[in-house]
Design an enzyme around this catalytic site. Structure first.
Site, PDB file in Angstrom:
ATOM      1  N   SER A 154       0.853  -1.191   0.000  1.00  0.00           N
ATOM      2  CA  SER A 154       0.000   0.000   0.000  1.00  0.00           C
ATOM      3  C   SER A 154       0.882   1.232   0.000  1.00  0.00           C
ATOM      4  O   SER A 154       1.999   1.212   0.529  1.00  0.00           O
ATOM      5  CB  SER A 154      -0.885   0.029   1.249  1.00  0.00           C
ATOM      6  OG  SER A 154      -1.521   1.286   1.361  1.00  0.00           O
ATOM      7  N   TYR A 167      -2.050  -0.824  10.210  1.00  0.00           N
ATOM      8  CA  TYR A 167      -2.130  -1.157   8.792  1.00  0.00           C
ATOM      9  C   TYR A 167      -0.908  -0.623   8.044  1.00  0.00           C
ATOM     10  O   TYR A 167      -0.274  -1.341   7.263  1.00  0.00           O
ATOM     11  CB  TYR A 167      -3.427  -0.571   8.222  1.00  0.00           C
ATOM     12  CG  TYR A 167      -3.630  -0.800   6.753  1.00  0.00           C
ATOM     13  CD1 TYR A 167      -3.963  -2.067   6.267  1.00  0.00           C
ATOM     14  CD2 TYR A 167      -3.501   0.241   5.836  1.00  0.00           C
ATOM     15  CE1 TYR A 167      -4.153  -2.278   4.902  1.00  0.00           C
ATOM     16  CE2 TYR A 167      -3.699   0.036   4.484  1.00  0.00           C
ATOM     17  CZ  TYR A 167      -4.025  -1.216   4.016  1.00  0.00           C
ATOM     18  OH  TYR A 167      -4.209  -1.426   2.682  1.00  0.00           O
TER      19      TYR A 167
HETATM   20  N1  LIG Z   1      -8.702  -0.519  -1.590  1.00  0.00           N
HETATM   21  C1  LIG Z   1      -7.636   0.236  -1.405  1.00  0.00           C
HETATM   22  O1  LIG Z   1      -7.673   1.483  -1.512  1.00  0.00           O
HETATM   23  C2  LIG Z   1      -6.326  -0.378  -1.087  1.00  0.00           C
HETATM   24  C3  LIG Z   1      -5.199   0.451  -1.068  1.00  0.00           C
HETATM   25  C4  LIG Z   1      -3.962  -0.108  -0.805  1.00  0.00           C
HETATM   26  C5  LIG Z   1      -3.859  -1.455  -0.568  1.00  0.00           C
HETATM   27  N2  LIG Z   1      -4.986  -2.233  -0.574  1.00  0.00           N
HETATM   28  C6  LIG Z   1      -4.792  -3.658  -0.321  1.00  0.00           C
HETATM   29  O2  LIG Z   1      -5.297  -4.389  -1.412  1.00  0.00           O
HETATM   30  C7  LIG Z   1      -5.651  -5.707  -0.970  1.00  0.00           C
HETATM   31  C8  LIG Z   1      -7.073  -6.018  -1.434  1.00  0.00           C
HETATM   32  O3  LIG Z   1      -7.944  -5.171  -0.728  1.00  0.00           O
HETATM   33  P1  LIG Z   1      -9.355  -4.663  -1.279  1.00  0.00           P
HETATM   34  O4  LIG Z   1      -9.365  -3.189  -1.105  1.00  0.00           O
HETATM   35  O5  LIG Z   1      -9.660  -5.260  -2.607  1.00  0.00           O
HETATM   36  O6  LIG Z   1     -10.307  -5.243  -0.153  1.00  0.00           O
HETATM   37  P2  LIG Z   1     -11.431  -6.374  -0.205  1.00  0.00           P
HETATM   38  O7  LIG Z   1     -11.902  -6.489   1.193  1.00  0.00           O
HETATM   39  O8  LIG Z   1     -12.421  -6.072  -1.275  1.00  0.00           O
HETATM   40  O9  LIG Z   1     -10.606  -7.666  -0.633  1.00  0.00           O
HETATM   41  C9  LIG Z   1      -9.873  -8.457   0.243  1.00  0.00           C
HETATM   42  C10 LIG Z   1     -10.275  -9.881  -0.017  1.00  0.00           C
HETATM   43  O10 LIG Z   1      -9.445 -10.746   0.761  1.00  0.00           O
HETATM   44  C11 LIG Z   1     -10.269 -11.737   1.315  1.00  0.00           C
HETATM   45  N3  LIG Z   1      -9.669 -12.302   2.503  1.00  0.00           N
HETATM   46  C12 LIG Z   1      -9.487 -11.693   3.699  1.00  0.00           C
HETATM   47  N4  LIG Z   1      -8.975 -12.549   4.579  1.00  0.00           N
HETATM   48  C13 LIG Z   1      -8.821 -13.728   3.929  1.00  0.00           C
HETATM   49  C14 LIG Z   1      -8.338 -15.000   4.310  1.00  0.00           C
HETATM   50  N5  LIG Z   1      -7.916 -15.253   5.545  1.00  0.00           N
HETATM   51  N6  LIG Z   1      -8.326 -15.980   3.393  1.00  0.00           N
HETATM   52  C15 LIG Z   1      -8.752 -15.759   2.126  1.00  0.00           C
HETATM   53  N7  LIG Z   1      -9.224 -14.570   1.714  1.00  0.00           N
HETATM   54  C16 LIG Z   1      -9.258 -13.569   2.603  1.00  0.00           C
HETATM   55  C17 LIG Z   1     -11.565 -11.002   1.644  1.00  0.00           C
HETATM   56  O11 LIG Z   1     -12.623 -11.891   1.876  1.00  0.00           O
HETATM   57  C18 LIG Z   1     -11.730 -10.158   0.410  1.00  0.00           C
HETATM   58  O12 LIG Z   1     -12.407 -10.881  -0.604  1.00  0.00           O
HETATM   59  C19 LIG Z   1      -5.460  -5.697   0.545  1.00  0.00           C
HETATM   60  O13 LIG Z   1      -4.194  -6.204   0.873  1.00  0.00           O
HETATM   61  C20 LIG Z   1      -5.513  -4.220   0.888  1.00  0.00           C
HETATM   62  O14 LIG Z   1      -4.848  -3.937   2.092  1.00  0.00           O
HETATM   63  C21 LIG Z   1      -6.211  -1.735  -0.833  1.00  0.00           C
END
Ligand SMILES: NC(=O)c1ccc[n+]([C@@H]2O[C@H](COP(=O)([O-])OP(=O)(O)OC[C@H]3O[C@@H](n4cnc5c(N)ncnc54)[C@H](O)[C@@H]3O)[C@@H](O)[C@H]2O)c1
Length: 270
Positions: A154, A167
């Site tokens: 991130s 985080y």
């Molecule tokens: N959305 C943003 O702005 C953003 C920014 C920077 C980084 N991220 C990172 O991107 C990644 C994806 O996040 P997102 O925003 O798409 O969120 P999201 O919640 O839509 O997706 C995360 C997915 O991971 C799954 N998950 C969580 N724990 C799990 C486990 N133990 N086993 C299997 N699956 C599991 C969840 O069920 C979900 O489907 C994360 O690492 C998040 O920290 C997101």
């Protein structure tokens, strides 16, 4: 190395957290670039929807249930995918996110942040998010002498954001672990890179970015104000960097890097 620069037709991609917003879009991009894709997650319903979307675009995809926090579960998933699609050559670690308990309310005392909440965020983003899947899938990649691992870090792993301290620290550790693994496996045919998104609306951060009526929260407005492109990202905008990092020819000499996709957020100070 023969073949087209961005050709993924020989690749088998496993996208952990492909059930989510960003992982799902990354899986879609990999599928549309020709990789066979396994969506890994805990929700068969959301995973199945993504499988259908990839198939509708002419790609090959399956859903494989697994919990990223369990080594046994990941090992079973790895073996099931190998027997259906072949040995995984591209691993996207996209399970992760923040937890409300680990978010400091505005004006609150950092010294009161609970240890349990801190550990929960570190476990999800670092242990289930990168460590265990990289060990399990990395093992078979090293044995095959081929692989690309893409860890979702991130922008907050480089610039600690207010309130989301656990985080941000966990994502900084993801970038560090990415560099460690890149060196560890550099001569084994396995490349390891991080992809750091800026702000992309998804379930796990919706409450921080938007009010209940859908308007931007004060924090959401602050973020937009600091982003040179003056908007949030859309998940599809991670597709290009994902395909590039996955493609054995296009990124053959790229490992241990952190690719930032943030509309310029981290490039400006005010
Ligand atoms: N959305 C943003 O702005 C953003 C920014 C920077 C980084 N991220 C990172 O991107 C990644 C994806 O996040 P997102 O925003 O798409 O969120 P999201 O919640 O839509 O997706 C995360 C997915 O991971 C799954 N998950 C969580 N724990 C799990 C486990 N133990 N086993 C299997 N699956 C599991 C969840 O069920 C979900 O489907 C994360 O690492 C998040 O920290 C997101």
């Amino acid at each position: 190395m023969s073949g087209k620069l961005f050709d993924l037709s020989g690749e088998v991609a496993a996208v952990i957290g492909g059930t989510g917003a960003l992982g799902g879009a990354m899986a879609q991009a990999l599928g549309e670039a020709g990789a066979k894709v396994a969506i890994i997650g805990r929700s068969a319903e959301r995973g199945g929807e993504r499988v259908q979307q990839i198939q509708a675009a002419g790609g090959t995809a399956i859903f494989q249930s697994a919990d990223a926090m369990s080594r046994d579960s990941l090992t079973a998933a790895r073996d099931a995918i190998a027997s259906q699609l072949g040995t995984v050559t591209v691993l996207v670690n996209a399970a992760g996110g923040n937890k409300p308990d680990a978010t400091l309310p505005p004006g609150s005392d950092f010294c009161k942040l609970s240890n349990a909440a801190w550990n929960e965020v570190f476990d999800l983003n670092l242990v289930g998010g990168v460590l265990l899947p990289s060990q399990v899938f990395g093992e078979s990649m090293v044995a095959a002498g081929k692989g690309s691992i893409i860890n979702i870090a991130s922008m907050s792993g480089m610039i600690p954001l207010s309130r989301v301290v656990a985080y941000s620290a966990a994502k900084a550790a993801v970038i560090n672990l990415t560099m460690f693994l890149a060196r560890e496996w550099a001569t084994k045919g396995v490349r390891v890179n991080a992809l750091s998104p800026g702000f992309f609306p998804a379930e796990q951060n919706r409450k921080l970015l938007f009010n209940d009526d859908g308007s931007y929260s004060a924090r959401g407005q602050q973020i937009i104000g600091h982003t040179p492109m003056a908007r949030f990202g859309t998940a599809e905008e991670l597709g290009g960097a994902t395909v590039w990092l996955a493609a054995p020819k296009a990124s053959s000499f790229v490992t241990g890097q952190n690719i930032v996709v943030d509309g310029g957020f981290s490039s400006v100070t005010i």
